[in-house]
Design a protein around this motif. Structure first.
Motif, PDB file in Angstrom:
ATOM      1  N   ILE A  42      66.224 -47.222  36.237  1.00  0.00           N
ATOM      2  CA  ILE A  42      66.959 -48.480  36.112  1.00  0.00           C
ATOM      3  C   ILE A  42      68.397 -48.186  35.712  1.00  0.00           C
ATOM      4  O   ILE A  42      68.693 -47.126  35.169  1.00  0.00           O
ATOM      5  CB  ILE A  42      66.311 -49.445  35.091  1.00  0.00           C
ATOM      6  CG1 ILE A  42      66.146 -48.785  33.740  1.00  0.00           C
ATOM      7  CG2 ILE A  42      65.002 -49.970  35.579  1.00  0.00           C
ATOM      8  CD1 ILE A  42      65.617 -49.722  32.684  1.00  0.00           C
ATOM      9  N   ASP A  43      69.259 -49.137  35.973  1.00  0.00           N
ATOM     10  CA  ASP A  43      70.671 -49.023  35.628  1.00  0.00           C
ATOM     11  C   ASP A  43      70.867 -49.584  34.226  1.00  0.00           C
ATOM     12  O   ASP A  43      70.742 -50.784  34.030  1.00  0.00           O
ATOM     13  CB  ASP A  43      71.514 -49.788  36.643  1.00  0.00           C
ATOM     14  CG  ASP A  43      72.988 -49.652  36.383  1.00  0.00           C
ATOM     15  OD1 ASP A  43      73.389 -48.870  35.498  1.00  0.00           O
ATOM     16  OD2 ASP A  43      73.764 -50.343  37.072  1.00  0.00           O
ATOM     17  N   PRO A  44      71.161 -48.750  33.223  1.00  0.00           N
ATOM     18  CA  PRO A  44      71.303 -49.252  31.854  1.00  0.00           C
ATOM     19  C   PRO A  44      72.507 -50.170  31.680  1.00  0.00           C
ATOM     20  O   PRO A  44      72.541 -50.971  30.754  1.00  0.00           O
ATOM     21  CB  PRO A  44      71.437 -47.982  31.019  1.00  0.00           C
ATOM     22  CG  PRO A  44      71.942 -46.960  31.961  1.00  0.00           C
ATOM     23  CD  PRO A  44      71.381 -47.315  33.316  1.00  0.00           C
ATOM     24  N   ASN A  45      73.488 -50.075  32.564  1.00  0.00           N
ATOM     25  CA  ASN A  45      74.658 -50.942  32.463  1.00  0.00           C
ATOM     26  C   ASN A  45      74.371 -52.347  32.990  1.00  0.00           C
ATOM     27  O   ASN A  45      75.062 -53.287  32.643  1.00  0.00           O
ATOM     28  CB  ASN A  45      75.832 -50.329  33.215  1.00  0.00           C
ATOM     29  CG  ASN A  45      76.245 -49.012  32.598  1.00  0.00           C
ATOM     30  OD1 ASN A  45      76.181 -48.838  31.386  1.00  0.00           O
ATOM     31  ND2 ASN A  45      76.630 -48.077  33.434  1.00  0.00           N
ATOM     32  N   ALA A  46      73.363 -52.475  33.816  1.00  0.00           N
ATOM     33  CA  ALA A  46      73.016 -53.787  34.368  1.00  0.00           C
ATOM     34  C   ALA A  46      72.189 -54.606  33.393  1.00  0.00           C
ATOM     35  O   ALA A  46      72.126 -55.811  33.490  1.00  0.00           O
ATOM     36  CB  ALA A  46      72.261 -53.627  35.680  1.00  0.00           C
ATOM     37  N   THR A  47      71.542 -53.941  32.444  1.00  0.00           N
ATOM     38  CA  THR A  47      70.750 -54.649  31.443  1.00  0.00           C
ATOM     39  C   THR A  47      71.563 -54.749  30.165  1.00  0.00           C
ATOM     40  O   THR A  47      72.319 -53.856  29.826  1.00  0.00           O
ATOM     41  CB  THR A  47      69.425 -53.924  31.167  1.00  0.00           C
ATOM     42  OG1 THR A  47      69.713 -52.617  30.698  1.00  0.00           O
ATOM     43  CG2 THR A  47      68.566 -53.865  32.402  1.00  0.00           C
ATOM     44  N   ARG A  48      71.369 -55.842  29.468  1.00  0.00           N
ATOM     45  CA  ARG A  48      72.138 -56.057  28.251  1.00  0.00           C
ATOM     46  C   ARG A  48      71.192 -56.571  27.185  1.00  0.00           C
ATOM     47  O   ARG A  48      70.490 -57.557  27.387  1.00  0.00           O
ATOM     48  CB  ARG A  48      73.239 -57.079  28.508  1.00  0.00           C
ATOM     49  CG  ARG A  48      74.193 -57.238  27.376  1.00  0.00           C
ATOM     50  CD  ARG A  48      75.362 -58.103  27.809  1.00  0.00           C
ATOM     51  NE  ARG A  48      74.947 -59.418  28.210  1.00  0.00           N
ATOM     52  CZ  ARG A  48      75.237 -60.521  27.540  1.00  0.00           C
ATOM     53  NH1 ARG A  48      75.945 -60.464  26.453  1.00  0.00           N
ATOM     54  NH2 ARG A  48      74.814 -61.683  27.979  1.00  0.00           N
ATOM     55  N   LEU A  49      71.177 -55.892  26.053  1.00  0.00           N
ATOM     56  CA  LEU A  49      70.344 -56.347  24.954  1.00  0.00           C
ATOM     57  C   LEU A  49      71.043 -57.481  24.226  1.00  0.00           C
ATOM     58  O   LEU A  49      72.194 -57.358  23.840  1.00  0.00           O
ATOM     59  CB  LEU A  49      70.098 -55.214  23.955  1.00  0.00           C
ATOM     60  CG  LEU A  49      69.043 -54.206  24.311  1.00  0.00           C
ATOM     61  CD1 LEU A  49      68.980 -53.135  23.233  1.00  0.00           C
ATOM     62  CD2 LEU A  49      67.704 -54.883  24.427  1.00  0.00           C
TER      63      LEU A  49
END
Length: 58
Positions: A42-49
């Motif tokens: 997965i793209d960690p920049n596309a997900t936001r906590l």
């Protein structure tokens, strides 16, 4: 980025990446049969906590 699923609930999966970061992603954005311990890409920049949900239990 390749990460490993370390925990899951009904709606969210927590993924630990090789660089030591951990993020929560929607379980519905992962393959249907993913389990704890599986590797996912997965793209960690596309997900936001976000932790903007305040719940008052009292």
């Amino acid at each position: 980025m390749i990460g490993k699923v370390i925990d899951m609930n009904n709606t969210e999966a927590f993924v630990s990446f090789e660089n030591g970061t951990t993020t929560g992603v929607s379980k519905f954005s992962l393959p249907q049969n993913v389990k704890i311990g599986d590797s996912v890409n997965i793209d960690p920049n596309a997900t936001r906590l976000t932790n903007d949900k305040l719940v008052d239990f009292f």
